[in-house]
Design an enzyme around this catalytic site. Structure first.
Site, PDB file in Angstrom:
ATOM      1  N   HIS A 137      14.747  56.532 -34.162  1.00  0.00           N
ATOM      2  CA  HIS A 137      14.526  57.510 -35.377  1.00  0.00           C
ATOM      3  C   HIS A 137      15.574  58.710 -35.503  1.00  0.00           C
ATOM      4  O   HIS A 137      15.403  59.414 -36.454  1.00  0.00           O
ATOM      5  CB  HIS A 137      13.100  57.972 -35.497  1.00  0.00           C
ATOM      6  CG  HIS A 137      12.080  57.062 -35.296  1.00  0.00           C
ATOM      7  ND1 HIS A 137      11.961  55.925 -36.330  1.00  0.00           N
ATOM      8  CD2 HIS A 137      10.983  56.618 -34.545  1.00  0.00           C
ATOM      9  CE1 HIS A 137      11.036  55.107 -36.039  1.00  0.00           C
ATOM     10  NE2 HIS A 137      10.405  55.476 -35.023  1.00  0.00           N
ATOM     11  N   ASP A 171      11.144  47.257 -32.182  1.00  0.00           N
ATOM     12  CA  ASP A 171      10.152  48.243 -32.071  1.00  0.00           C
ATOM     13  C   ASP A 171       9.324  48.035 -33.370  1.00  0.00           C
ATOM     14  O   ASP A 171       9.852  47.601 -34.647  1.00  0.00           O
ATOM     15  CB  ASP A 171      10.809  49.667 -32.033  1.00  0.00           C
ATOM     16  CG  ASP A 171       9.765  50.711 -32.134  1.00  0.00           C
ATOM     17  OD1 ASP A 171       9.505  51.301 -30.802  1.00  0.00           O
ATOM     18  OD2 ASP A 171       9.136  51.066 -32.934  1.00  0.00           O
ATOM     19  N   HIS A 173       8.502  50.163 -35.463  1.00  0.00           N
ATOM     20  CA  HIS A 173       8.713  51.055 -36.591  1.00  0.00           C
ATOM     21  C   HIS A 173      10.366  50.831 -36.843  1.00  0.00           C
ATOM     22  O   HIS A 173      10.931  50.489 -36.064  1.00  0.00           O
ATOM     23  CB  HIS A 173       8.559  52.721 -35.931  1.00  0.00           C
ATOM     24  CG  HIS A 173       7.316  53.038 -35.558  1.00  0.00           C
ATOM     25  ND1 HIS A 173       7.095  52.911 -34.157  1.00  0.00           N
ATOM     26  CD2 HIS A 173       6.224  53.275 -36.253  1.00  0.00           C
ATOM     27  CE1 HIS A 173       5.687  53.447 -34.249  1.00  0.00           C
ATOM     28  NE2 HIS A 173       5.283  53.572 -35.423  1.00  0.00           N
ATOM     29  N   ASP A 260       5.205  48.565 -29.106  1.00  0.00           N
ATOM     30  CA  ASP A 260       4.232  49.253 -30.013  1.00  0.00           C
ATOM     31  C   ASP A 260       3.691  48.087 -31.020  1.00  0.00           C
ATOM     32  O   ASP A 260       2.886  48.198 -31.826  1.00  0.00           O
ATOM     33  CB  ASP A 260       4.688  50.567 -30.816  1.00  0.00           C
ATOM     34  CG  ASP A 260       6.127  50.685 -31.007  1.00  0.00           C
ATOM     35  OD1 ASP A 260       6.806  49.640 -30.990  1.00  0.00           O
ATOM     36  OD2 ASP A 260       6.539  51.611 -31.327  1.00  0.00           O
TER      37      ASP A 260
HETATM   38  C1  SP5 Z   1      10.036  55.625 -30.989  1.00  0.00           C
HETATM   39  C2  SP5 Z   1       8.762  55.435 -31.723  1.00  0.00           C
HETATM   40  O1  SP5 Z   1       8.087  54.368 -31.573  1.00  0.00           O
HETATM   41  N1  SP5 Z   1       8.233  56.410 -32.538  1.00  0.00           N
HETATM   42  C3  SP5 Z   1       7.231  56.343 -33.297  1.00  0.00           C
HETATM   43  C4  SP5 Z   1       6.792  57.545 -34.064  1.00  0.00           C
HETATM   44  C5  SP5 Z   1       5.705  57.372 -34.945  1.00  0.00           C
HETATM   45  N2  SP5 Z   1       4.754  58.277 -34.929  1.00  0.00           N
HETATM   46  C6  SP5 Z   1       3.966  58.454 -36.000  1.00  0.00           C
HETATM   47  C7  SP5 Z   1       2.551  57.560 -35.696  1.00  0.00           C
HETATM   48  C8  SP5 Z   1       1.718  57.731 -36.837  1.00  0.00           C
HETATM   49  C9  SP5 Z   1       0.263  57.615 -36.330  1.00  0.00           C
HETATM   50  N3  SP5 Z   1      -0.427  58.033 -37.421  1.00  0.00           N
HETATM   51  C10 SP5 Z   1      -1.873  58.162 -36.894  1.00  0.00           C
HETATM   52  C11 SP5 Z   1      -2.685  56.956 -36.106  1.00  0.00           C
HETATM   53  C12 SP5 Z   1      -4.126  57.298 -35.929  1.00  0.00           C
HETATM   54  N4  SP5 Z   1      -4.772  56.314 -35.041  1.00  0.00           N
HETATM   55 ZN    ZN Z   2       8.009  52.663 -32.671  1.00  0.00          ZN
END
Ligand code: SP5
Ligand code: ZN
Length: 322
Positions: A137, A171, A173, A260
């Site tokens: 990211h 990943d 995301h 993830d």
């Molecule tokens: C590297 C990587 O996997 N980065 C991911 C960053 C994303 N973080 C945001 C996650 C949003 C979670 N939202 C709330 C979930 C409530 N259970």
């Molecule tokens: Zn991720």
């Protein structure tokens, strides 16, 4: 399969992240790497600890000098236990700056670069670099989504000086930073499977119609997937990815590897089971059999990460030739 890591991953330990006005425990924990190391060791893999020098290369090959200096100086100024959550260069609420962040991020980036050089020296041995913090990211002048320096992009930039490269990002995301770095590059292809950005982080990119620009046109492939995606749908998307990669004919493959996508990941929403990772590893060894560098990205179910890592590597090695 060589497994490389550095001890410095442990110097970055934020406590909190923020979402929609709520303060929650930081999901990107140092214990993630502890779990992967012990899972791989249990499975019989040798772990190679790399000593990254204090004065190692600063990743200004990709990131802005002012951005790198900002991170370095803020880390030096902030006391142990402090967390800077909002400032210039901080792109969202998942990327706090702590005293040890620069040290860990610099070591993570340098581990990726070191691993890329090792792969050049011996292309027949696939390498798994346990980078932490993750990278995909992170943009030119922006830390985002638990990421500070874009480790996979740094490795790709290095390898692409002499060769065509593909980054396959699996990943959960979308790797907004990685996509952006190579959007106009004809040499570095970016292929990503991820949650549909209409419903999942990072929202701003990862759509199918982002196909690259200029020389990079056609070299960017996004394969957004629906929530609850299972192994059948996942392998169907991987099959499309593999066909696109074959068309690019890379000399090196970098896999941005996140766990993830696991059904019990605490922050994500796919439906992949532990045993599915064995299939994914086997699929990659069979269908994308290039000199390969795996770079650790996300995956937050700390207790299961070791098993998932061992499964994907066992699957990979079971089909790898040579
Ligand atoms: C590297 C990587 O996997 N980065 C991911 C960053 C994303 N973080 C945001 C996650 C949003 C979670 N939202 C709330 C979930 C409530 N259970
Ligand atoms: Zn991720």
């Amino acid at each position: 399969m060589r497994v490389l890591y550095t001890r410095d991953y442990g110097s970055h330990r934020p406590k909190w992240e923020y979402y929609d006005g709520q303060k929650t425990e930081y999901a990107e924990k140092a214990e993630r790497i502890d779990s992967i190391l012990s899972g791989l060791q249990r499975a019989g893999y040798q772990l190679e600890q790399c000593a990254i020098p204090q004065n190692c290369a600063v990743p200004t090959s990709l990131h802005g000098k002012r951005y790198v200096d900002f991170l370095k100086q803020k880390c030096a100024a902030i006391p142990v236990g402090g967390e800077l959550i909002s400032s210039v260069y901080i792109g969202d609420t998942y990327s706090p700056v702590t005293h040890g962040t620069y040290k860990a991020a610099l070591a993570s980036a340098n581990l990726a670069l070191f691993a890329a050089r090792q792969l050049q020296a011996n292309p027949n041995h696939a390498i798994y670099a346990l980078c932490r913090p993750p990278g995909h990211h992170a943009e030119h002048s922006s830390m985002e989504g638990y990421c500070y320096f874009n480790n996979a992009a740094i490795a790709a930039k290095h390898l692409s000086k002499t060769a065509k490269v593909t980054i396959l990002d699996i990943d959960y995301h979308h790797g907004n930073g990685t996509q952006k770095f190579f959007y106009t590059s004809g040499k570095v292809q970016y292929v990503s499977l991820h949650i549909n950005p209409e419903i999942g982080y990072p929202y701003k990119s990862g759509y199918e119609n982002e196909r690259g620009k200029g020389r990079g046109l056609g070299k960017n492939l996004n394969l957004p997937l629906a929530k609850d995606c299972d192994i059948t749908h996942y392998l169907a998307a991987l099959t499309k990815a593999a066909a696109a990669i074959r068309a690019h004919q890379p000399e090196y493959l970098i896999v941005s590897l996140g766990y993830d996508t696991f059904v019990d990941d605490p922050i994500a929403g796919f439906d992949l089971r532990a045993e599915d990772y064995t299939q994914i590893g086997a699929f990659l060894a069979t269908n994308t059999a290039y000199p390969t560098l795996f770079i650790q990205e996300g995956g937050y179910n700390v207790g299961m990460l070791g098993t998932l890592a061992a499964n994907i590597m066992n699957g990979y090695n079971s089909k790898k030739k040579g």
